[in-house]
Every structure is written in C-alpha cells, then in structure tokens.
Design a protein around this motif. Structure first.
Motif, mmCIF file in Angstrom:
data_model
loop_
_atom_site.group_PDB
_atom_site.id
_atom_site.type_symbol
_atom_site.label_atom_id
_atom_site.label_comp_id
_atom_site.label_asym_id
_atom_site.label_seq_id
_atom_site.Cartn_x
_atom_site.Cartn_y
_atom_site.Cartn_z
ATOM 1 N N PRO A 1 0.805 -1.217 0.000
ATOM 2 C CA PRO A 1 0.000 0.000 0.000
ATOM 3 C C PRO A 1 0.846 1.279 0.000
ATOM 4 C CG PRO A 1 -0.285 -1.206 2.058
ATOM 5 C CD PRO A 1 0.551 -2.053 1.169
ATOM 6 N N ALA A 2 2.037 1.226 0.554
ATOM 7 C CA ALA A 2 2.911 2.412 0.533
ATOM 8 C C ALA A 2 3.326 2.738 -0.901
ATOM 9 C CB ALA A 2 4.135 2.190 1.415
ATOM 10 N N LEU A 3 3.579 1.715 -1.698
ATOM 11 C CA LEU A 3 3.908 1.934 -3.106
ATOM 12 C C LEU A 3 2.727 2.576 -3.821
ATOM 13 C CD1 LEU A 3 5.600 1.634 -5.688
ATOM 14 C CD2 LEU A 3 4.671 -0.704 -5.879
ATOM 15 N N ALA A 4 1.532 2.031 -3.608
ATOM 16 C CA ALA A 4 0.335 2.594 -4.239
ATOM 17 C C ALA A 4 0.149 4.048 -3.812
ATOM 18 C CB ALA A 4 -0.892 1.772 -3.884
ATOM 19 N N GLU A 5 0.331 4.329 -2.532
ATOM 20 C CA GLU A 5 0.175 5.708 -2.060
ATOM 21 C C GLU A 5 1.168 6.639 -2.748
ATOM 22 O OE1 GLU A 5 0.239 8.504 1.935
ATOM 23 O OE2 GLU A 5 0.019 6.331 2.173
#
Length: 89
Positions: free
Chosen positions: A64-68
C-alpha cells in the motif's frame, strides 16, 4: 524470461492506456471545476483518492505504501494540469 518480459510489456501498455483514459477524465473535471468555480486542489478529495488506492492495493496484495506514493504523484500531476488550464482560460 523472454515470455515474462512480453507479459510485463503487455501490462505496461495497458497501464499507459488506462493512465491516458484517466487524463481524459481530468480534462472533463477541469471543465466542471471551471463552470462551478471550484479550485484545482480539493484536499479532502486528494486524500480520498489516495486512501482508495491504498485500500485497493491491500486487497490485491500490493504494497500500500507503493500505491500511495504512485497515486500522490499522479494526483499532483493532475492538479498541476488542472491549475494550468484553469488559470489560462
């Protein structure tokens, strides 16, 4: 490895196509924002979009950090595009 690269290239083309489609929606948003006197940046919407991307990533097993990070960059690009057009017209 060659077949894997072909599949990655195929996905990359599909992602670019979807990003181009998203940019078209941004153009439509510009017109609506101009008609209604809305600003390019609507902070609560920015956070909603980013949190939606994080949730979708989690549901797909993606970091999710990558997506953010990716979506914040995408949203900032969109806002800059909107700002340029709204100021020009």
């Amino acid at each position: 490895m060659a077949e894997l690269r072909v599949q990655i290239d195929h996905l990359d083309r599909a992602l670019v196509q979807m990003l181009a489609q998203r940019a078209g929606y941004i153009d439509r948003a510009i017109a609506l924002k101009q008609q209604n006197g809305w600003p390019a940046r609507i902070p609560e919407r920015v956070e909603e979009v980013v949190m939606n991307a994080r949730a979708a990533a989690e549901g797909q097993g993606l970091d999710p950090a990558l997506a953010e990070d990716l979506w914040r960059q995408l949203v900032e690009w969109s806002i800059a595009r909107e700002s340029r057009v709204i100021r020009e017209e």
